[in-house]
Design an enzyme around this catalytic site. Structure first.
Site, PDB file in Angstrom:
ATOM      1  N   TYR A 141       0.815  -1.217   0.000  1.00 52.84           N
ATOM      2  CA  TYR A 141       0.000   0.000   0.000  1.00 52.84           C
ATOM      3  C   TYR A 141       0.848   1.267   0.000  1.00 52.84           C
ATOM      4  O   TYR A 141       0.336   2.350  -0.229  1.00 52.84           O
ATOM      5  CB  TYR A 141      -0.951   0.019   1.209  1.00 52.84           C
ATOM      6  CG  TYR A 141      -2.027  -1.056   1.168  1.00 52.84           C
ATOM      7  CD1 TYR A 141      -1.983  -2.079   0.225  1.00 52.84           C
ATOM      8  CD2 TYR A 141      -3.067  -1.059   2.076  1.00 52.84           C
ATOM      9  CE1 TYR A 141      -2.943  -3.075   0.207  1.00 52.84           C
ATOM     10  CE2 TYR A 141      -4.040  -2.043   2.056  1.00 52.84           C
ATOM     11  CZ  TYR A 141      -3.968  -3.058   1.122  1.00 52.84           C
ATOM     12  OH  TYR A 141      -4.928  -4.028   1.099  1.00 52.84           O
ATOM     13  N   LYS A 200       3.244 -15.373   2.969  1.00 47.81           N
ATOM     14  CA  LYS A 200       3.144 -16.199   1.763  1.00 47.81           C
ATOM     15  C   LYS A 200       4.577 -16.573   1.381  1.00 47.81           C
ATOM     16  O   LYS A 200       5.083 -16.234   0.303  1.00 47.81           O
ATOM     17  CB  LYS A 200       2.423 -15.390   0.659  1.00 47.81           C
ATOM     18  CG  LYS A 200       2.102 -16.172  -0.596  1.00 47.81           C
ATOM     19  CD  LYS A 200       1.005 -17.208  -0.416  1.00 47.81           C
ATOM     20  CE  LYS A 200       0.826 -18.012  -1.705  1.00 47.81           C
ATOM     21  NZ  LYS A 200      -0.111 -19.160  -1.542  1.00 47.81           N
ATOM     22  N   ASP A 236      -3.235 -18.040   2.546  1.00 53.48           N
ATOM     23  CA  ASP A 236      -4.420 -18.700   1.972  1.00 53.48           C
ATOM     24  C   ASP A 236      -4.998 -19.718   2.954  1.00 53.48           C
ATOM     25  O   ASP A 236      -6.210 -19.839   3.121  1.00 53.48           O
ATOM     26  CB  ASP A 236      -4.118 -19.317   0.595  1.00 53.48           C
ATOM     27  CG  ASP A 236      -2.787 -20.047   0.530  1.00 53.48           C
ATOM     28  OD1 ASP A 236      -2.043 -20.048   1.535  1.00 53.48           O
ATOM     29  OD2 ASP A 236      -2.490 -20.627  -0.527  1.00 53.48           O
ATOM     30  N   ASP A 259      -5.240  -6.405   6.009  1.00 53.46           N
ATOM     31  CA  ASP A 259      -6.439  -5.707   5.527  1.00 53.46           C
ATOM     32  C   ASP A 259      -7.525  -6.730   5.197  1.00 53.46           C
ATOM     33  O   ASP A 259      -8.665  -6.637   5.643  1.00 53.46           O
ATOM     34  CB  ASP A 259      -6.059  -4.875   4.284  1.00 53.46           C
ATOM     35  CG  ASP A 259      -7.201  -4.014   3.784  1.00 53.46           C
ATOM     36  OD1 ASP A 259      -8.133  -3.736   4.571  1.00 53.46           O
ATOM     37  OD2 ASP A 259      -7.163  -3.608   2.610  1.00 53.46           O
ATOM     38  N   ASP A 293     -10.998  -8.070   7.634  1.00 53.66           N
ATOM     39  CA  ASP A 293     -12.397  -8.005   7.182  1.00 53.66           C
ATOM     40  C   ASP A 293     -13.060  -9.379   7.335  1.00 53.66           C
ATOM     41  O   ASP A 293     -14.206  -9.492   7.761  1.00 53.66           O
ATOM     42  CB  ASP A 293     -12.484  -7.574   5.710  1.00 53.66           C
ATOM     43  CG  ASP A 293     -12.729  -6.074   5.566  1.00 53.66           C
ATOM     44  OD1 ASP A 293     -12.314  -5.320   6.472  1.00 53.66           O
ATOM     45  OD2 ASP A 293     -13.334  -5.656   4.559  1.00 53.66           O
TER      46      ASP A 293
HETATM   47  C1  IPM Z   1      -8.906  -0.387   6.272  1.00 54.02           C
HETATM   48  C2  IPM Z   1      -9.367   0.178   4.959  1.00 54.02           C
HETATM   49  C3  IPM Z   1      -8.242   1.001   4.392  1.00 54.02           C
HETATM   50  C4  IPM Z   1      -7.052   0.079   4.240  1.00 54.02           C
HETATM   51  C5  IPM Z   1      -8.576   1.698   3.078  1.00 54.02           C
HETATM   52  C6  IPM Z   1      -9.791   2.583   3.225  1.00 54.02           C
HETATM   53  C7  IPM Z   1      -7.406   2.457   2.527  1.00 54.02           C
HETATM   54  O1  IPM Z   1      -9.750  -0.840   4.116  1.00 54.02           O
HETATM   55  O2  IPM Z   1      -8.629   0.392   7.184  1.00 54.02           O
HETATM   56  O3  IPM Z   1      -8.840  -1.611   6.382  1.00 54.02           O
HETATM   57  O4  IPM Z   1      -7.018  -0.716   3.310  1.00 54.02           O
HETATM   58  O5  IPM Z   1      -6.167   0.128   5.061  1.00 54.02           O
HETATM   59 MG    MG Z   2      -9.797  -2.750   4.995  1.00 55.15          MG
END
Ligand code: IPM
Ligand code: MG
Length: 362
Positions: A146, A195, A227, A251, A255
């Site tokens: 990133y 990985k 994975d 990231d 989620d």
């Molecule tokens: C998070 C979000 C951010 C990231 C985005 C909005 C840049 O997805 O905080 O997880 O990927 O870090």
């Molecule tokens: Mg995120």
């Protein structure tokens, strides 16, 4: 004590959930005799609308001047919002990435907990959810893909995009140390996710994590490929204590972990540097579809404020009190719409804030 807190209400549901978190913090201050000095700054779309950029230098300076930053959420609907017609470096998310870098917030802590009261919301089979789980994802936040060099070029009429994934050993070491330190205060297990069967950056990651582990003989270390980890999170989430991983894997996995709890509206996060300073935000996004309707769940932001009390101000009792109030309100059967289930009472965002303020005791 005096608490200097800079707030970033942000976009979408951000302003509503930050408002409720402030109510709760004000009650904490009143009960325990603290004084809070707030300052609001703009970031994301809210800043674009006023300043044309997602983050200004003044906003960064205001954040740096505080002891901690409390954030709601930033960003809008990527298909309909005009913010997404702007070049990528001027979109809302660029503001978040820049503030993380500017404040050197390299350690992102994302707890994913299955609340007993919300076990029904867990999308996993009952025999898996029955075991419960309580993990913390320690995500590296200012390096890797990133933040690497990126560009899109055209070669012989063919468009080509390049992103670079770079880590040096110091970046890996400092996040690994954070991971082991926190594991020591929990169940003393670190799962380092990489990985390494493909990527050089992962092989270096694994080697440095092994070196750091030598200083933590009391903490168990295992390595897991990303994975496989994605699979294990739905198969047997109870096996995890601290998941230590690089930026992009963290990231994605965070989620997934939050979805597995079934209640992303409940999950807090902290982004820390090497001092007591931190930026605290819910793990969920700005939910533009429900913005302004007073139906968002403010609990993730309120629990982020509790993390702030704990990590930036060492106010453990105050943090415990906020967490206890959340549990009490859930036990009494109050729910915002995202976590609503049969037999419970549905309440608005502001009502949830009021209930938490009422249930907060010293
Ligand atoms: C998070 C979000 C951010 C990231 C985005 C909005 C840049 O997805 O905080 O997880 O990927 O870090
Ligand atoms: Mg995120």
């Amino acid at each position: 004590m005096e608490l200097k807190i800079t707030c970033i209400p942000g976009d979408g549901i951000g302003p509503e959930i930050v408002r409720e978190a402030k109510k709760v913090l004000d009650k904490v201050a009143q009960l325990y005799g603290h004084e809070i000095k707030y300052k609001d700054i703009l970031m994301g779309g809210a800043s674009i609308d006023v300043h044309g950029v997602p983050l200004t230098e003044e906003a960064v300076a205001d954040a740096k001047a505080a002891d901690a930053v409390l954030m709601g959420s930033i960003g809008g609907d990527t298909t309909t919002s005009p913010w997404y017609q702007l070049p990528p470096n001027l979109r809302p998310e660029a503001g978040l990435l820049s503030i993380r870098k500017a404040l050197n917030l390299f350690a992102n802590l994302r707890p994913a907990v299955l609340y007993e009261e919300l076990a029904d919301a867990c999308p996993l089979k009952a025999e898996i959810s029955a075991k419960g789980f309580d993990m913390l994802i320690m995500r590296e936040l200012t390096g890797g893909l990133y933040f690497g060099e990126r560009k899109t070029v055209e070669e012989n009429g063919i468009r080509k995009a390049i992103d670079t994934l770079t880590y040096d050993e110091n970046e890996i070491r400092r996040i690994a140390i954070k991971g082991f330190d926190i594991a020591r205060k929990r169940r003393k297990k670190v799962t380092s996710v990489d990985k390494a069967n493909v990527l050089d950056s992962s092989r270096l990651w694994r080697a440095v994590v092994e070196e750091v582990a030598k200083d933590y003989p009391d903490v168990a270390l295992e390595h897991m490929l990303v994975d496989n980890c994605a699979m294990q999170l739905v198969k047997d989430p109870a096996q995890f204590d601290v998941i230590l991983t690089e930026n992009m894997f963290g990231d994605i996995l965070s989620d997934e972990a939050s979805m597995v709890t079934g209640s992303i509206g409940m999950l807090s996060s902290a982004s820390l540097n090497d001092t007591k300073f931190g930026l605290y935000e819910p793990s969920h996004g700005s939910a533009p579809d429900i913005a302004g309707k007073d139906i968002a769940n403010p609990i993730a932001t309120i629990l982020s404020a509790a993390m702030m009390l704990r990590y930036s101000f060492d106010l453990d009792k105050e943090a415990d009190a906020v967490e206890a109030a959340v549990k009490e309100v859930l036990r009494e059967g109050y729910r915002t719409s995202d976590i609503m289930s049969e037999g419970c009472e549905e309440v608005s965002c502001s009502k949830m804030g009021d209930l938490l303020v009422e249930r907060l005791h010293k």
